[in-house]
Write an enzyme that holds these catalytic residues in place. Structure first.
Site, PDB file in Angstrom:
ATOM      1  N   HIS A  48       3.540  -0.586  -0.255  1.00  0.00           N
ATOM      2  CA  HIS A  48       3.861  -0.075   1.082  1.00  0.00           C
ATOM      3  C   HIS A  48       5.192  -0.730   1.427  1.00  0.00           C
ATOM      4  O   HIS A  48       5.363  -1.942   1.235  1.00  0.00           O
ATOM      5  CB  HIS A  48       2.798  -0.485   2.111  1.00  0.00           C
ATOM      6  CG  HIS A  48       3.241  -0.249   3.525  1.00  0.00           C
ATOM      7  ND1 HIS A  48       3.259   1.005   4.093  1.00  0.00           N
ATOM      8  CD2 HIS A  48       3.715  -1.103   4.472  1.00  0.00           C
ATOM      9  CE1 HIS A  48       3.706   0.903   5.339  1.00  0.00           C
ATOM     10  NE2 HIS A  48       3.995  -0.367   5.588  1.00  0.00           N
TER      11      HIS A  48
ATOM     12  N   CYS B 250       5.325   6.255   2.907  1.00  0.00           N
ATOM     13  CA  CYS B 250       6.154   5.180   3.459  1.00  0.00           C
ATOM     14  C   CYS B 250       7.362   4.886   2.577  1.00  0.00           C
ATOM     15  O   CYS B 250       8.443   4.565   3.076  1.00  0.00           O
ATOM     16  CB  CYS B 250       5.319   3.913   3.646  1.00  0.00           C
ATOM     17  SG  CYS B 250       4.561   3.315   2.112  1.00  0.00           S
TER      18      CYS B 250
END
Length: 170
Positions: A44, A114
């Site tokens: 992430h 992301c």
């Protein structure tokens, strides 16, 4: 504000598996063995600029104080350089992205996540891309039989570490 001001831009990288991906990689991605690849993490990412951390999740583009997500401190931080884009223009750009490419309904764990967001924002701010080991991971996982078998389950996963949605959408 002086037009020659520049602002540091950083990429925060989190392993959402908290080390499990590295440990289980040999079992999960057997087909990677012949290529010599292994899975170091499930990444992430977020961009930190103007004193905030910005990221794209299933609830849209969010922000928080740097390191303020439930992921805690990032596993690593990459210095992407500096930008001359002032905060006001950056926010206008983010709102535009939130209404188009990175709207709430466009999140996809593999294609529009992301990391795609961080890569696009990094290029907007600095002209630099984020590391390819992050952006290439989804296609590498999906190229394995294990990844293909798990895709229906993985497509249903939405990562949401919290934060404040920049457009107020939920």
């Amino acid at each position: 504000m002086d037009l020659n001001d520049s602002y540091p831009v950083k990429l925060y990288i989190y392993d959402v598996s908290r080390g499990m991906a590295r440990q289980l990689s040999p079992l999960m991605l057997v087909t990677f063995i012949h290529t010599g690849k292994h899975l170091d993490g499930i990444w992430h990412t977020a961009i930190v600029v103007h004193g905030k951390e910005y990221f794209f999740v299933g609830e849209g583009i969010n922000s928080c104080s740097p390191g303020g997500t439930p992921f805690g401190e990032p596993d690593s931080i990459v210095d992407l350089g500096f930008t001359e884009v002032p905060e006001e223009i950056f926010m206008e750009h983010l709102i535009s992205l939130a209404e188009s490419t990175y709207s709430v309904d466009k999140y996809n764990l593999f294609e529009n996540n992301c990391n795609a967001f961080s890569n696009e924002v990094a290029q907007f701010l600095t002209g630099k891309k984020i590391p390819s080991y992050i952006t290439d991971l989804p296609s590498e996982v999906l190229s394995t039989p294990f990844g293909q078998a798990l895709r229906p389950l993985l497509d249903s996963i939405v990562i949401n570490p919290g934060g404040n949605n920049i457009t107020g959408q939920r």
